[in-house]
Design an enzyme around this catalytic site. Structure first.
Site, PDB file in Angstrom:
ATOM      1  NE  ARG A 119      44.548  64.063 141.407  1.00 27.81           N
ATOM      2  CZ  ARG A 119      44.766  63.476 142.568  1.00 27.81           C
ATOM      3  NH1 ARG A 119      44.749  62.165 142.669  1.00 27.81           N
ATOM      4  NH2 ARG A 119      45.001  64.213 143.632  1.00 27.81           N
ATOM      5  CE  LYS A 141      36.321  71.582 121.960  1.00 24.35           C
ATOM      6  NZ  LYS A 141      35.925  72.786 121.201  1.00 24.35           N
ATOM      7  CD  GLU A 183      26.533  72.040 115.954  1.00 27.22           C
ATOM      8  OE1 GLU A 183      27.558  72.049 115.249  1.00 27.22           O
ATOM      9  OE2 GLU A 183      26.398  72.732 116.985  1.00 27.22           O
ATOM     10  CE  LYS A 225      33.480  66.885 117.729  1.00 22.51           C
ATOM     11  NZ  LYS A 225      32.468  67.531 118.556  1.00 22.51           N
ATOM     12  CD  GLU A 235      38.816  74.309 119.434  1.00 23.22           C
ATOM     13  OE1 GLU A 235      37.998  73.454 119.804  1.00 23.22           O
ATOM     14  OE2 GLU A 235      38.569  75.515 119.385  1.00 23.22           O
ATOM     15  NE  ARG A 239      37.443  69.142 119.192  1.00 17.74           N
ATOM     16  CZ  ARG A 239      37.238  68.263 120.151  1.00 17.74           C
ATOM     17  NH1 ARG A 239      38.245  67.558 120.636  1.00 17.74           N
ATOM     18  NH2 ARG A 239      36.032  68.073 120.640  1.00 17.74           N
ATOM     19  CG  ASN A 243      34.859  76.169 117.500  1.00 23.70           C
ATOM     20  OD1 ASN A 243      34.070  75.405 118.062  1.00 23.70           O
ATOM     21  ND2 ASN A 243      36.127  76.255 117.839  1.00 23.70           N
ATOM     22  CG  HIS A 246      29.910  76.830 117.066  1.00 23.17           C
ATOM     23  ND1 HIS A 246      29.600  76.304 115.834  1.00 23.17           N
ATOM     24  CD2 HIS A 246      29.415  75.945 117.977  1.00 23.17           C
ATOM     25  CE1 HIS A 246      28.963  75.155 115.992  1.00 23.17           C
ATOM     26  NE2 HIS A 246      28.833  74.911 117.279  1.00 23.17           N
ATOM     27  CG  HIS A 250      29.165  80.022 121.578  1.00 24.19           C
ATOM     28  ND1 HIS A 250      30.436  79.504 121.561  1.00 24.19           N
ATOM     29  CD2 HIS A 250      28.319  78.963 121.594  1.00 24.19           C
ATOM     30  CE1 HIS A 250      30.361  78.176 121.557  1.00 24.19           C
ATOM     31  NE2 HIS A 250      29.093  77.828 121.574  1.00 24.19           N
ATOM     32  CG  HIS A 263      24.437  74.932 120.330  1.00 19.14           C
ATOM     33  ND1 HIS A 263      25.357  75.934 120.539  1.00 19.14           N
ATOM     34  CD2 HIS A 263      25.054  74.003 119.557  1.00 19.14           C
ATOM     35  CE1 HIS A 263      26.496  75.612 119.932  1.00 19.14           C
ATOM     36  NE2 HIS A 263      26.338  74.445 119.339  1.00 19.14           N
TER      37      HIS A 263
END
Ligand code: ADP
Ligand code: ZN
Length: 357
Positions: A119, A141, A183, A225, A235, A239, A243, A246, A250, A263
Site C-alpha cells: 500500500r 503521477k 515540455e 511544476k 488535479e 494542475r 495538460n 496534451h 494524446h 510524447h
C-alpha cells in the site's frame, strides 16, 4: 557547478528536487534512504551508463535491480507485475525504497510499483531524460498503459526526492532532448511569458546542452511544476493547465499506436493546435500561435500534423481522454503566451476545423 534546489511544498510529504552535474556519483541523496531494502528499476539503455554509480552510492543497502527493455511499449501491467515480483524476491518490507533510474517510462512504472507495494513505500526519482527532469519525475503521477490508452491505470504517489543529475543528459539522443524541450516550452506558454522570451533567446545554448542554460531551464520548469503541484496535487483545478497541448497530443499518440511520435513531439503539435484553436475562437491573437510555432521549429520539433490522421477519429480519441468530463470537450487553451485557461464546451466544429488544416 552548483546544486540548485526546488522544494515541492506538500506538508509532511514535502520533498526536494535537486538539479546539478555529478549528483548521482556524489551520492548524498542515498544517505537519506533509511530502510535496508532498495530496488533499483532502470532500462537497458540507461543501466549500462549510470547504474554502477547509483549502486555504488547505495552500498550498504540490500539491493535488487530490475532492468526493463526501453520504450513506452514496456509500460505495461506485465512489467508492473515484474516489479512487484522483484520486490517480493528482495523480501522488501514496509520501509523499503524503490529507486527509478531513467526516463518517464521507468519513473511512471517504478512509482506505480512503489505506490502499490504494501500500500505504498518510499520512492526516489533519478530522472535521466530532460522530459523526466522537467515534468514526469515531479508531482507524483504514476501509471502504466493499457492497449486502450496511455496511463489508464495508476495512482498519485509522491517521491521522497527527485535528483536530476544534468550530466546524464550528455548521452541523451538529440531527438529525446528536443522532445523534452517541448515540455519546457509548455511552462512558458501556459504561465511565464518572460521564460518564453528567455527560451527564444537561448535556443542554441539549449540545443548544444550548455550546462548553465540546461540547469536554468530545468530549474525554472521544476519551480513551475512544483508550485502547481503544491497548490493542486490531485488535479481538481489549476494542475489541468499542465495538460496544455496534451488532449490533442494524446490523441495523436494513440492514433499512431504510440510508435511514430515521441510524447514531447505530440505535445509540440498539440500545443500548436491548441494555440490555433484559441485564435480561431477569438480568445488569443493569432501572432502568438505563430510565435509558438517559430520557437518549436527552432527547437527541431514538428509543427505540422503528420499525414494520415482522420480528424473525426482524433476528435473521438480526444473525447476518450481522461481529462474530458462525461464526454464534453474541456480543453486547455490560451489567451496568449503565458496565459493558459481551462475552456469547457468547445464546439466540435471548431476542433475539427483546426484538425483538418
Ligand atoms: P521519456 O522520459 O521521454 O518519457 P523514456 O523513458 O522512454 O522517455 O526514455 C527515452 C529513451 O531514452 C529511452 O530509450 C531510454 O532508454 C533512453 N534514455 C533515457 N535516459 C538516457 C540517457 N541519459 N542517455 C541515453 N539514453 C537515455
Ligand atoms: Zn507531457
Amino acid at each position: 557547478m552548483s546544486v540548485r534546489e526546488v522544494r515541492v511544498a506538500l506538508g509532511a510529504r514535502a520533498y526536494p528536487i535537486r538539479i546539478g552535474g555529478g549528483l548521482l556519483a556524489a551520492g548524498d541523496w542515498a544517505a537519506e534512504i533509511r530502510g535496508r531494502h532498495v530496488l533499483v528499476i532502470s532500462d537497458a539503455n540507461v543501466a549500462p551508463l549510470y547504474l554502477a554509480r547509483v549502486e555504488a552510492a547505495l552500498a550498504g543497502h540490500t539491493l535488487g535491480r530490475l532492468i526493463l527493455p526501453p520504450g513506452e511499449r514496456e509500460k505495461t501491467l506485465q512489467r508492473f507485475a515484474q516489479a512487484l515480483e522483484a520486490l517480493a524476491e528482495l523480501r522488501a518490507s514496509r520501509d523499503a525504497t524503490v529507486v527509478a533510474l531513467g526516463g518517464g517510462v521507468v519513473g511512471d512504472l517504478a512509482g506505480f510499483a512503489a505506490a502499490c507495494w504494501m500500500r505504498g513505500i518510499a520512492f526516489v526519482q533519478l530522472p535521466t531524460t530532460l522530459l523526466a527532469m522537467v515534468d514526469s519525475s515531479v508531482g507524483g503521477k504514476t501509471a502504466v498503459d493499457l492497449p486502450q490508452g496511455k496511463n489508464l491505470v495508476g495512482a498519485f504517489h509522491q517521491p521522497s526526492a527527485v535528483i536530476a543529475d544534468t550530466d546524464t543528459l550528455a548521452t541523451l539522443p538529440p531527438r529525446e532532448l528536443r522532445a523534452g524541450l517541448a515540455e519546457v516550452v509548455k511552462y512558458g506558454a501556459i504561465g511565464d511569458a518572460a521564460f518564453f522570451a528567455w527560451l527564444e533567446a537561448n535556443v542554441d545554448a539549449l540545443l548544444s546542452r550548455e550546462p548553465a542554460a540546461i540547469a536554468h531551464a530545468v530549474e525554472t520548469s521544476c519551480r513551475h511544476k512544483a508550485g502547481v503541484v503544491a497548490r493542486d496535487e490531485t488535479e481538481q483545478g489549476e494542475r489541468a493547465l499542465l495538460n496544455f497541448g496534451h488532449t490533442f497530443g494524446h490523441a495523436l499518440e494513440t492514433d499512431g499506436e504510440y510508435g511514430s511520435l515521441l510524447h514531447g513531439e505530440a505535445v509540440a503539435i498539440g500545443m500548436l493546435l491548441a494555440a490555433r484553436l484559441s485564435a480561431a475562437l477569438g480568445l488569443a491573437p493569432p501572432q502568438d500561435a505563430e510565435r509558438l510555432q517559430r520557437l518549436l521549429v527552432r527547437f527541431g520539433l514538428p509543427a505540422v500534423m503528420p499525414a494520415g490522421h482522420d480528424p473525426a477519429q482524433l476528435l473521438h480519441l480526444m473525447r476518450l481522454d481522461k481529462k474530458s468530463v462525461s464526454g464534453a470537450l474541456r480543453l486547455i487553451l490560451w489567451h496568449g503566451i503565458g496565459d493558459a485557461r481551462i475552456v469547457a464546451g468547445v464546439a466540435d466544429d471548431a476542433v475539427l476545423d483546426v484538425l483538418s488544416r
